[in-house]
Design a protein around this motif. Structure first.
Motif, PDB file in Angstrom:
ATOM      1  N   ARG A   1       0.843  -1.211   0.000  1.00 21.51           N
ATOM      2  CA  ARG A   1       0.000   0.000   0.000  1.00 21.51           C
ATOM      3  C   ARG A   1       0.868   1.246   0.000  1.00 21.51           C
ATOM      4  NH1 ARG A   1      -3.140  -2.588   4.074  1.00 21.51           N
ATOM      5  NH2 ARG A   1      -2.368  -1.090   5.597  1.00 21.51           N
TER       6      ARG A   1
ATOM      7  N   LYS B   1       2.170   1.874  -3.277  1.00 19.31           N
ATOM      8  CA  LYS B   1       1.090   2.003  -4.262  1.00 19.31           C
ATOM      9  C   LYS B   1       1.120   0.867  -5.287  1.00 19.31           C
ATOM     10  CE  LYS B   1       0.836   6.991  -3.846  1.00 19.31           C
ATOM     11  NZ  LYS B   1       0.223   7.388  -2.814  1.00 19.31           N
TER      12      LYS B   1
ATOM     13  N   ASN C   1      -6.341  -2.990  -5.021  1.00 13.88           N
ATOM     14  CA  ASN C   1      -7.090  -1.804  -4.590  1.00 13.88           C
ATOM     15  C   ASN C   1      -7.646  -2.052  -3.189  1.00 13.88           C
ATOM     16  OD1 ASN C   1      -6.759  -0.550  -7.109  1.00 13.88           O
ATOM     17  ND2 ASN C   1      -8.524  -1.648  -7.924  1.00 13.88           N
ATOM     18  N   TYR C   2      -7.872  -0.979  -2.456  1.00 11.50           N
ATOM     19  CA  TYR C   2      -8.408  -1.109  -1.106  1.00 11.50           C
ATOM     20  C   TYR C   2      -9.256   0.099  -0.754  1.00 11.50           C
ATOM     21  CZ  TYR C   2      -4.576   2.052   0.136  1.00 11.50           C
ATOM     22  OH  TYR C   2      -3.719   3.118   0.209  1.00 11.50           O
TER      23      TYR C   2
ATOM     24  N   TYR D   1     -10.433  -4.795   1.760  1.00 13.61           N
ATOM     25  CA  TYR D   1     -10.271  -5.210   0.372  1.00 13.61           C
ATOM     26  C   TYR D   1     -11.560  -5.880  -0.085  1.00 13.61           C
ATOM     27  CZ  TYR D   1      -5.357  -4.459   1.369  1.00 13.61           C
ATOM     28  OH  TYR D   1      -4.163  -3.893   1.729  1.00 13.61           O
TER      29      TYR D   1
ATOM     30  N   GLU E   1     -12.945  -8.405  -5.956  1.00 12.19           N
ATOM     31  CA  GLU E   1     -11.786  -7.895  -6.695  1.00 12.19           C
ATOM     32  C   GLU E   1     -10.565  -8.782  -6.453  1.00 12.19           C
ATOM     33  OE1 GLU E   1     -10.724  -3.784  -6.412  1.00 12.19           O
ATOM     34  OE2 GLU E   1     -12.791  -3.126  -6.704  1.00 12.19           O
TER      35      GLU E   1
END
Length: 65
Positions: free
Chosen positions: A30, A33, A37-38, A47, A51
């Motif tokens: 995270r 980056k 995604n979160y 999360y 996904e």
């Protein structure tokens, strides 16, 4: 697992367990980056399980025979 009205979410710890990684590794992704995604809901990181499953499916490697 956090169950919402139409979506299911998992925590960093649950994702780490699922992917056989440490929670710190997921946190590091995270920060850099990278990774999935979160959501950040007032400091609570979640999360979307759908996904995550799609990401896993798209990462599958097939061997031609």
């Amino acid at each position: 697992m956090v169950v919402g009205t139409s979506k299911n979410y998992i925590t960093t710890k649950e994702l780490a367990r699922r992917w056989l990684r440490s929670p710190r590794t997921i946190e590091g992704w995270r920060t850099k980056k990278i990774g999935p995604n979160y959501l950040n809901l007032n400091g609570k990181i979640l999360y979307d399980l759908n996904e995550i499953i799609e990401l896993e499916k798209s990462s599958k490697v097939f061997h031609d025979l």
